[in-house]
Structures are given as C-alpha cells and as structure tokens.
Enzyme design. Sequence first.
Site, PDB file in Angstrom:
ATOM      1  N   GLY A 220       0.800  -1.224   0.000  1.00 19.64           N
ATOM      2  CA  GLY A 220       0.000   0.000   0.000  1.00 19.64           C
ATOM      3  C   GLY A 220       0.832   1.274   0.000  1.00 19.64           C
ATOM      4  O   GLY A 220       0.521   2.230  -0.710  1.00 19.64           O
ATOM      5  N   GLU A 240      10.875  -2.858 -10.976  1.00 15.19           N
ATOM      6  CA  GLU A 240      10.576  -4.262 -11.283  1.00 15.19           C
ATOM      7  C   GLU A 240       9.084  -4.420 -11.571  1.00 15.19           C
ATOM      8  O   GLU A 240       8.679  -5.105 -12.477  1.00 15.19           O
ATOM      9  CB  GLU A 240      11.020  -5.177 -10.147  1.00 15.19           C
ATOM     10  CG  GLU A 240      10.205  -5.061  -8.895  1.00 15.19           C
ATOM     11  CD  GLU A 240      10.764  -5.915  -7.775  1.00 15.19           C
ATOM     12  OE1 GLU A 240      11.881  -5.629  -7.341  1.00 15.19           O
ATOM     13  OE2 GLU A 240      10.094  -6.847  -7.361  1.00 15.19           O
TER      14      GLU A 240
HETATM   15  N1  COA Z   1       4.608  -7.619  13.242  1.00 12.84           N
HETATM   16  C1  COA Z   1       3.534  -8.428  13.061  1.00 12.84           C
HETATM   17  N2  COA Z   1       2.655  -8.267  12.046  1.00 12.84           N
HETATM   18  C2  COA Z   1       2.889  -7.243  11.193  1.00 12.84           C
HETATM   19  C3  COA Z   1       3.956  -6.362  11.343  1.00 12.84           C
HETATM   20  C4  COA Z   1       4.843  -6.571  12.435  1.00 12.84           C
HETATM   21  N3  COA Z   1       5.883  -5.779  12.633  1.00 12.84           N
HETATM   22  N4  COA Z   1       3.891  -5.437  10.344  1.00 12.84           N
HETATM   23  C5  COA Z   1       2.818  -5.731   9.621  1.00 12.84           C
HETATM   24  N5  COA Z   1       2.208  -6.811  10.119  1.00 12.84           N
HETATM   25  C6  COA Z   1       1.014  -7.479   9.593  1.00 12.84           C
HETATM   26  C7  COA Z   1      -0.086  -6.495   9.251  1.00 12.84           C
HETATM   27  O1  COA Z   1      -0.900  -6.241  10.378  1.00 12.84           O
HETATM   28  C8  COA Z   1      -0.826  -7.250   8.166  1.00 12.84           C
HETATM   29  O2  COA Z   1      -1.611  -8.249   8.772  1.00 12.84           O
HETATM   30  P1  COA Z   1      -3.024  -8.700   8.163  1.00 12.84           P
HETATM   31  O3  COA Z   1      -2.673  -9.317   6.827  1.00 12.84           O
HETATM   32  O4  COA Z   1      -3.520  -9.666   9.162  1.00 12.84           O
HETATM   33  O5  COA Z   1      -3.794  -7.436   8.038  1.00 12.84           O
HETATM   34  C9  COA Z   1       0.286  -7.962   7.419  1.00 12.84           C
HETATM   35  O6  COA Z   1       1.380  -8.051   8.332  1.00 12.84           O
HETATM   36  C10 COA Z   1       0.742  -7.234   6.156  1.00 12.84           C
HETATM   37  O7  COA Z   1       1.096  -5.923   6.477  1.00 12.84           O
HETATM   38  P2  COA Z   1       0.874  -4.737   5.446  1.00 12.84           P
HETATM   39  O8  COA Z   1       1.665  -3.592   5.983  1.00 12.84           O
HETATM   40  O9  COA Z   1      -0.564  -4.499   5.166  1.00 12.84           O
HETATM   41  O10 COA Z   1       1.506  -5.340   4.128  1.00 12.84           O
HETATM   42  P3  COA Z   1       1.604  -4.792   2.650  1.00 12.84           P
HETATM   43  O11 COA Z   1       0.564  -5.427   1.828  1.00 12.84           O
HETATM   44  O12 COA Z   1       1.705  -3.317   2.602  1.00 12.84           O
HETATM   45  O13 COA Z   1       3.000  -5.438   2.216  1.00 12.84           O
HETATM   46  C11 COA Z   1       5.209  -6.209   2.696  1.00 12.84           C
HETATM   47  C12 COA Z   1       4.141  -5.154   2.953  1.00 12.84           C
HETATM   48  C13 COA Z   1       6.487  -5.753   3.396  1.00 12.84           C
HETATM   49  C14 COA Z   1       4.793  -7.557   3.246  1.00 12.84           C
HETATM   50  C15 COA Z   1       5.456  -6.324   1.176  1.00 12.84           C
HETATM   51  O14 COA Z   1       5.806  -5.083   0.668  1.00 12.84           O
HETATM   52  C16 COA Z   1       6.555  -7.304   0.841  1.00 12.84           C
HETATM   53  O15 COA Z   1       6.326  -8.483   0.812  1.00 12.84           O
HETATM   54  N6  COA Z   1       7.785  -6.805   0.555  1.00 12.84           N
HETATM   55  C17 COA Z   1       8.945  -7.616   0.283  1.00 12.84           C
HETATM   56  C18 COA Z   1       9.358  -7.618  -1.131  1.00 12.84           C
HETATM   57  C19 COA Z   1       9.545  -6.300  -1.791  1.00 12.84           C
HETATM   58  O16 COA Z   1       9.384  -5.237  -1.230  1.00 12.84           O
HETATM   59  N7  COA Z   1       9.915  -6.390  -3.035  1.00 12.84           N
HETATM   60  C20 COA Z   1      10.239  -5.238  -3.836  1.00 12.84           C
HETATM   61  C21 COA Z   1       9.204  -4.695  -4.649  1.00 12.84           C
HETATM   62  S1  COA Z   1       8.073  -5.720  -5.568  1.00 12.84           S
END
Ligand code: COA
Length: 438
Positions: A220, A240
């Site tokens: 997001g 990417e």
């Molecule tokens: N501890 C425990 N849970 C956590 C947390 C923490 N520190 N931070 C977030 N969460 C939980 C959230 O509450 C959410 O839970 P839910 O699914 O039950 O609602 C879940 O983890 C996902 O968090 P959110 O911030 O909504 O995720 P997102 O959709 O914005 O994605 C990443 C964030 C980091 C997971 C995602 O960007 C990713 O996988 N990145 C790695 C790869 C990457 O960045 N590649 C490069 C570009 S493609």
Amino acid sequence: MNSARSYPEKYISFAEAAAMVQSHQTLGIAIAGSEPVGLLTELASQRNRLEGVHCWTCLPMRAYDIFAQPEMAGHFFNENWFYSFTDRQVHPEGRVSYIPNNLHRASEDKLYATKGHLDVFFGTATPPNEEGYMSLSIGLIVERDLLNAASLKILEINENLPWTYGDTLVHISEVDYVVENHIPLVELSNGESSEIEQQIGGYIADLIEDGSTIQLGIGGIPNAITAYIMERKDLGIHTEMIVDGMVDLFEAGVVNNSRKTLHPGKIIGTFALGTRKLYDFLDHNQNVELYRGRYVNDPYVIAKNNKMVSVNTALQVDILGQVCSQSIGTRQFSGTGGQLDTHRGAQLSEGGRGIIALRSTAKNGAISTIVPTLAPGAGVTVPSQDVDTIITEFGVAELRGRSVKDRMEALIRVAHPDFRDWIRDEAHRLGIVPKTQF
Ligand code: COA
C-alpha cells in the site's frame, strides 16, 4: 491476430497438455498475473497418476488446488520464492518451501539448483500475430529464461493479455504446444490510502526531485506516494513492478522519462500487476518496455539511472538498521523479491537514494515496527550494511554510514511515541547501545 488454433500442429487441449507432465519432473511456472490458470487447474485433475512433481512458483495469485488442497500431498510440491496467501496457509502442512534469493538472480538460482535443467515450462502469452510472434505480456522476471531452459514448453494463449514491447517476443516455432484460455486477468487494487499512508507519502515525495527515476515496490505505501508527486517534473520509471499509480503519473505528464540516463523516453519494468486500467495502458504502448528480471533488477543496471529513488516497504526494522520485509518472526510472509536489488541499485546511482517506508506500528497500534531487535527467526531482507533511509509517519531516518548509536536515535525519532522509551531501554538492557556513550 492469429489464434492458437491457427497452428493445428501446436494446438492441444488442457488435458493433453497436463498429460505431458510426468512424475518427479520439475515444472517452471510463469508468475503473478502471468500464471497459466487453465494448465494449473487441469493438473489437479491428473494428480492420481503423478508423484513428486516439483513446481517452481512466485507470488501465486489464486488458490490452485495443486498447492492448496491436502490431498495433493506427495503429488505436487511447491518451491516458492515469494509467498502469497495460500502459501502462508499451507506452509505448516509441509507442501511448500521458501527459496531465499534476489529477484535479479531468481531464474539463475532456480536453474542452478537443478544444474540448469528444467523439464517443463507452463507460461502465458498473447495470441500470435501474422508473423507467428506472441508477446510474453506482463511477465518477464523469469519467464523468458525458464522457457529457454525447459525441455517442454507450453504456453496458454489469452487474448486479454496486453501486447508489450522490450524482450517479450516469442515465436510460435520456439514452443512445443499452445492451449487457449481467454479469461479475465487477475487484478490487484490498492484501494484508498489511509491517513498514515498519506503522511508517509508526503515524506517520500519530499525526497523525490524533478528529473528523478523511481521504482515503487509492492504494498500500500509505495502506491500511496503517486498522489504526492503530481507536482514533480520529468520523472522517469525503472522498476521491477509496473503498477496502476504509474499510469496516473504518465497520463498527468509527471512521468515523461525525458531525463533518464538509461533507456531515455521509456518506462522500464520486468512485470506488471494492477487493474485492467494498467493492462489497457500497456497494450501496444511504445512508451513501455519489459525486460528480464536479471537485467532490470541488476543493481549495476539500476545504478545507471542517475537520481534513482527506490521505494519499498517492510514489516520490521531494528536499531542496527536490519530490515525485515518477508517474514513475521519465523512465519514466512512474502519474500525478498527485488527489495535488496533495488535498495542497493538506487544507492549505487549518482544522486540516488534507497527508501524503506513503513507504518510505525502494526496490529492497530499494539506493536511497534521499529524494534530493538528483529523478532527471533525473522528473515533479513536488507542487511544493516546496505540500509539507507527509513521513513514512517513520524519522519525520515537517514541511517547510511552512521553508527548504531546514531541509527538508534534516528529510528527512535520516527518510532511511535508510545514505544520510544521501550526501544531505548531495551537497547541499553541488551547492551546493543550501552547507556553511557562517550
Ligand atoms: N509484526 C507483526 N505483524 C505485522 C507487522 C509486524 N511488525 N507489520 C505488519 N504486520 C502485519 C499487518 O498487520 C498485516 O496483517 P493482516 O494481513 O492480518 O492485516 C500484514 O502483516 C501485512 O502488512 P501490510 O503492511 O498491510 O503489508 P503490505 O501489503 O503493505 O506489504 C510487505 C508489505 C512488506 C509484506 C510487502 O511489501 C513485501 O512483501 N515486501 C517484500 C518484497 C519487496 O518489497 N519487493 C520489492 C518490490 S516488488
């Protein structure tokens, strides 16, 4: 445009295609929005004759039976380098395992594991044109490499896939068989951004100067920033993942790629995932080119873009500056993907910056994402020695080159106020930063 049926010697049914997969073979599968839905669905119905088929996946977008259903145990095993919802759910059942890697080496690493040998590739493509060329459309991360490597190559033709340019062309003579399945493409929408995401977006936008080239990661927060850079001029894109927000930036004239130092005039990406609006934008669009992940995400290629700004998000950051974006403690959540590639590449670029932006808390404010130490078992996505800039809704923490003591102070300033004392107290208690510093 021709159809798959224009090539009767290549055109087969789903049942015939799936029947070519044999027990104990390795099956490389096109990823995310490029998944061959019909082929994967059909495989499940042939499970009784198959044992130990190893499937290579990344970011599966549907809950395919071969991966999701318990009765598939022993028939199919999923080796996955970027988990999505189904993988997280079935992981405890032992039918999937995570492959640690960096996106720009994903195809190489996968093939290395089997000494360069892949039995079957299942992918997708547009219908062939009059000359027999198809476009691999929205997926180039590993698809072209796996197609080249596989002994048997089968493509699922879908007229809803946009025709894209770059390194996407495959001639019908290069594949063994084609099937046809004109289903709507999977769509990923980010919805409205929250107030916190907007605050974060504002801080990121302040660091993106006119003439910069940007990369936006998955999640997001990276998407929320597009609304905040509408006043910028002459931005370029080298990313990417091509996402919906980039269409808005291009159509508003904010992105024109005119000052890019690599591929001027073009948006460069390696895959696309968004809504139909994005897919329509990409179709026959000469302003966009897709190349293989091994090229687009190579940090030294990324670095050829001056003023390259990469924006990714994370789950936890500790006071050393270690970034975890892929797991919640020992629980695999997603994968490294291209986060480390792009974070490193941006810092190698002249005037570039790598940004990791995250909310300061998770679980409705119950836990801090800025922590004294990562949760036990957490996967490190960006090591402390590679980290650059961390942003939360409380501001910007510049960590690159700074000591752990200074990193801690910078991170405490962007942590949620409810957790600032806890971070400091824990750092002292654990001896990471002694209480007295001279
Ligand atoms: N501890 C425990 N849970 C956590 C947390 C923490 N520190 N931070 C977030 N969460 C939980 C959230 O509450 C959410 O839970 P839910 O699914 O039950 O609602 C879940 O983890 C996902 O968090 P959110 O911030 O909504 O995720 P997102 O959709 O914005 O994605 C990443 C964030 C980091 C997971 C995602 O960007 C990713 O996988 N990145 C790695 C790869 C990457 O960045 N590649 C490069 C570009 S493609």
